[in-house]
Motif scaffolding. Sequence first.
Motif, short mmCIF file in Angstrom:
data_model
loop_
_atom_site.label_atom_id
_atom_site.label_comp_id
_atom_site.label_asym_id
_atom_site.label_seq_id
_atom_site.Cartn_x
_atom_site.Cartn_y
_atom_site.Cartn_z
N SER A 3 0.84 -1.20 0.00
CA SER A 3 0.00 0.00 0.00
C SER A 3 0.87 1.24 0.00
O SER A 3 2.01 1.23 0.48
N ALA A 4 0.34 2.32 -0.57
CA ALA A 4 1.09 3.58 -0.63
C ALA A 4 1.28 4.14 0.77
O ALA A 4 0.46 3.93 1.67
N LYS A 5 2.37 4.86 0.95
CA LYS A 5 2.64 5.50 2.23
C LYS A 5 1.56 6.53 2.52
O LYS A 5 1.22 7.34 1.67
N ASP A 35 5.03 14.87 6.21
CA ASP A 35 4.86 15.35 4.84
C ASP A 35 4.41 16.80 4.80
O ASP A 35 4.88 17.58 3.97
N GLY A 106 -1.14 12.50 -5.40
CA GLY A 106 -1.58 11.62 -6.47
C GLY A 106 -2.55 12.35 -7.36
O GLY A 106 -2.26 13.45 -7.85
N ALA A 278 -4.75 8.00 4.68
CA ALA A 278 -4.53 7.05 3.59
C ALA A 278 -4.99 7.66 2.27
O ALA A 278 -5.98 7.25 1.67
#
Length: 279
Positions: A3-5, A35, A106, A278
């Motif tokens: 899964s993506a971070k 982030d 994204g 998420a």
Amino acid sequence: MPSAKPLRLASVNVNGVRAAFRKGMGEWLTGRDVDILALQEVRASTEDLQGLLGDEWDILHDPATAKGRAGVAIASRRRAHIHRVELGAADFDTAGRWLEADYEVGDRVITVVSAYVHSGEVGTPKQVEKYKFLDAMVERLPKLAEHSELAVVVGDLNVGHRTLDIKNWKGNVKRAGFLPEERAYFDRFLGAEGDEGYNAGAGLGWVDLGRRDAGEVPGPYTWWSQRGKAFDTDTGWRIDYQLATPALAETMQRYTIDRAAAYDERWSDHAPVVVDYAI
């Protein structure tokens, strides 16, 4: 495939960013893999911020009109493509207290607001200014949700919404930060305690992620007075929030308050609120 971070968003009232770095904020930040970092009560210049954080951070900063006061910032590993700072009427000075930014994650966009609500003081102009700011939030929040389904208002909002949010709530019902009139604004944001849909679509529909994560328990607190033994006895207030739109709230993976291990290890009187999303 793995899964993506998740996106890690941290928010903290630094009580003066230069002093915070002298006391250890840099070490905390280095080890936290953040982030997006939202700051309140920066009390420094943009150049100071860039020098402390480093060139790898893209920094948006809205300083207060009065030098050395308030100030909000958002620093990110990615560049914001829109940011706004206006809040309320044109004659209402909110400089250093409300900063909005949009970030592409994204194929989605998350809108982050770093907010620093006035502390207020009963019976003084400071309390009038606080109510003006909260009124402006009531007007802005629906527009913010329309702008982005993934929006979050983070920061030092200087109000404990419920009795669970202040250790000594009985002794503070007539003090700024826990006045019934102030708490009523949060009823509008989130729904009132006991209402159907409280913190799940009531009011303006926003979600208090701290209360959703902790459940119906005292605290956990985010601010402790520097006086006496407040920190050692955990006599605190929960006044630092991440308030999310329902769609963003559903993506929350982890909520953490980074409370220092000991009084002498603190670098602010507030603890960072860190949430993994998420997205």
